[in-house]
Write a protein that holds these residues in place. Structure first.
Motif, PDB file in Angstrom:
ATOM      1  N   THR A  97       0.799  -1.169   0.002  1.00  0.00           N
ATOM      2  CA  THR A  97       0.026   0.090  -0.004  1.00  0.00           C
ATOM      3  C   THR A  97       0.719   1.105  -0.033  1.00  0.00           C
ATOM      4  N   LEU A  98       0.507   2.132  -1.057  1.00  0.00           N
ATOM      5  CA  LEU A  98       1.303   3.559  -0.781  1.00  0.00           C
ATOM      6  C   LEU A  98       0.246   4.639  -0.339  1.00  0.00           C
ATOM      7  N   LEU A  99       0.675   5.077   0.391  1.00  0.00           N
ATOM      8  CA  LEU A  99      -0.064   6.536   1.414  1.00  0.00           C
ATOM      9  C   LEU A  99       0.588   7.796   0.912  1.00  0.00           C
ATOM     10  N   LYS A 100      -0.278   8.496   0.146  1.00  0.00           N
ATOM     11  CA  LYS A 100       0.272   9.671  -0.277  1.00  0.00           C
ATOM     12  C   LYS A 100       0.415  10.882   0.913  1.00  0.00           C
ATOM     13  N   LYS A 101       1.557  11.641   0.965  1.00  0.00           N
ATOM     14  CA  LYS A 101       1.780  12.603   1.902  1.00  0.00           C
ATOM     15  C   LYS A 101       1.364  13.924   1.261  1.00  0.00           C
ATOM     16  N   PRO A 102       1.017  14.963   1.934  1.00  0.00           N
ATOM     17  CA  PRO A 102       0.717  14.664   3.357  1.00  0.00           C
ATOM     18  C   PRO A 102      -0.354  13.921   3.643  1.00  0.00           C
ATOM     19  N   TYR A 103      -0.598  13.170   4.904  1.00  0.00           N
ATOM     20  CA  TYR A 103      -1.832  12.343   5.191  1.00  0.00           C
ATOM     21  C   TYR A 103      -2.527  12.946   6.142  1.00  0.00           C
ATOM     22  N   GLY A 105      -5.213  11.690   9.882  1.00  0.00           N
ATOM     23  CA  GLY A 105      -5.336  10.626  10.705  1.00  0.00           C
ATOM     24  C   GLY A 105      -6.703   9.715  10.006  1.00  0.00           C
ATOM     25  N   ALA A 106      -7.356  10.324   9.413  1.00  0.00           N
ATOM     26  CA  ALA A 106      -8.522   9.263   8.520  1.00  0.00           C
ATOM     27  C   ALA A 106      -7.964   8.699   7.597  1.00  0.00           C
ATOM     28  N   THR A 107      -6.900   9.251   6.429  1.00  0.00           N
ATOM     29  CA  THR A 107      -6.250   8.788   5.449  1.00  0.00           C
ATOM     30  C   THR A 107      -5.298   7.556   5.811  1.00  0.00           C
ATOM     31  N   LEU A 108      -4.912   7.948   7.014  1.00  0.00           N
ATOM     32  CA  LEU A 108      -3.833   7.040   7.478  1.00  0.00           C
ATOM     33  C   LEU A 108      -4.544   5.532   7.985  1.00  0.00           C
ATOM     34  N   ALA A 109      -5.923   6.104   8.754  1.00  0.00           N
ATOM     35  CA  ALA A 109      -6.520   4.618   9.183  1.00  0.00           C
ATOM     36  C   ALA A 109      -7.061   4.090   8.086  1.00  0.00           C
ATOM     37  N   GLN A 110      -7.480   4.898   6.830  1.00  0.00           N
ATOM     38  CA  GLN A 110      -8.080   4.034   5.860  1.00  0.00           C
ATOM     39  C   GLN A 110      -6.906   3.143   5.194  1.00  0.00           C
ATOM     40  N   ALA A 111      -5.910   3.886   5.125  1.00  0.00           N
ATOM     41  CA  ALA A 111      -4.508   2.935   4.036  1.00  0.00           C
ATOM     42  C   ALA A 111      -4.329   1.711   5.284  1.00  0.00           C
ATOM     43  N   LEU A 112      -4.359   1.926   6.545  1.00  0.00           N
ATOM     44  CA  LEU A 112      -3.854   0.902   7.344  1.00  0.00           C
ATOM     45  C   LEU A 112      -4.897  -0.240   7.474  1.00  0.00           C
ATOM     46  N   ALA A 113      -5.880  -0.057   7.513  1.00  0.00           N
ATOM     47  CA  ALA A 113      -7.134  -1.149   7.691  1.00  0.00           C
ATOM     48  C   ALA A 113      -6.825  -2.388   7.008  1.00  0.00           C
ATOM     49  N   PRO A 114      -6.747  -2.082   5.591  1.00  0.00           N
ATOM     50  CA  PRO A 114      -6.499  -3.383   4.699  1.00  0.00           C
ATOM     51  C   PRO A 114      -5.105  -4.213   5.029  1.00  0.00           C
ATOM     52  N   VAL A 115      -3.966  -3.201   5.402  1.00  0.00           N
ATOM     53  CA  VAL A 115      -2.560  -3.863   5.944  1.00  0.00           C
ATOM     54  C   VAL A 115      -2.735  -4.644   7.043  1.00  0.00           C
ATOM     55  N   ILE A 116      -3.496  -4.096   8.146  1.00  0.00           N
ATOM     56  CA  ILE A 116      -3.734  -4.821   9.280  1.00  0.00           C
ATOM     57  C   ILE A 116      -4.325  -6.165   9.084  1.00  0.00           C
ATOM     58  N   GLU A 117      -5.434  -5.902   8.305  1.00  0.00           N
ATOM     59  CA  GLU A 117      -6.370  -7.436   7.907  1.00  0.00           C
ATOM     60  C   GLU A 117      -5.441  -8.401   7.151  1.00  0.00           C
ATOM     61  N   ALA A 118      -4.693  -8.070   6.256  1.00  0.00           N
ATOM     62  CA  ALA A 118      -3.840  -8.823   5.727  1.00  0.00           C
ATOM     63  C   ALA A 118      -2.704  -9.427   6.503  1.00  0.00           C
ATOM     64  N   GLY A 119      -2.186  -8.717   7.533  1.00  0.00           N
ATOM     65  CA  GLY A 119      -1.161  -9.005   8.294  1.00  0.00           C
ATOM     66  C   GLY A 119      -1.566 -10.106   9.239  1.00  0.00           C
ATOM     67  N   ASN A 120      -3.017 -10.220   9.585  1.00  0.00           N
ATOM     68  CA  ASN A 120      -3.559 -10.965  10.721  1.00  0.00           C
ATOM     69  C   ASN A 120      -3.870 -12.470  10.004  1.00  0.00           C
TER      70      ASN A 120
END
Length: 120
Positions: A97-103, A105-120
């Motif tokens: 996943t690529l997160l565009k800066k500046p980000y 809290g909301a866009t960070l959470a949106q980007a992290l959700a699938p990363v966390i799910e994939a990692g579990n």
């Protein structure tokens, strides 16, 4: 979203790092920040990391060595970049996943959700 998780934030810009730390803490994370590949290696050696947000370009170096280390250990991560879609990642990281800066809290959470799910 990140309650009880240790998150490594690798970011060489102090202002962005402070904003990123705040956003990650607001999501419940315990955050350790590193501004270079060497410092990130030290942080990983000292404490367990559950997830990482890696600024791709760290001045005169990139975060690819940290990405390789995390991938070897099965630790999920994403890249944060000011390059947007113009960033060309090595083939081994094309699916990261690529997160565009500046980000925010909301866009960070949106980007992290699938990363966390994939990692579990």
């Amino acid at each position: 979203l990140l309650k009880g998780r240790n998150v490594l934030l690798v970011e060489d810009n102090m202002i962005i790092a402070m904003d990123g730390e705040d956003a990650l803490r607001d999501l419940g994370a315990d955050v350790v920040t590193a501004a270079s590949v060497g410092r990130a290696h030290e942080a990983i050696a000292i404490q367990s990391v559950d997830l990482a947000v890696l600024d791709f370009n760290l001045g005169h170096e990139t975060s690819l060595p940290i990405a390789d280390m995390l991938a070897e250990r099965g630790i999920p991560f994403l890249f944060a970049t000011g390059y947007g879609d113009g960033l060309e990642l090595p083939a081994r990281f094309e699916a990261v996943t690529l997160l565009k800066k500046p980000y925010s809290g909301a866009t960070l959470a949106q980007a992290l959700a699938p990363v966390i799910e994939a990692g579990n």
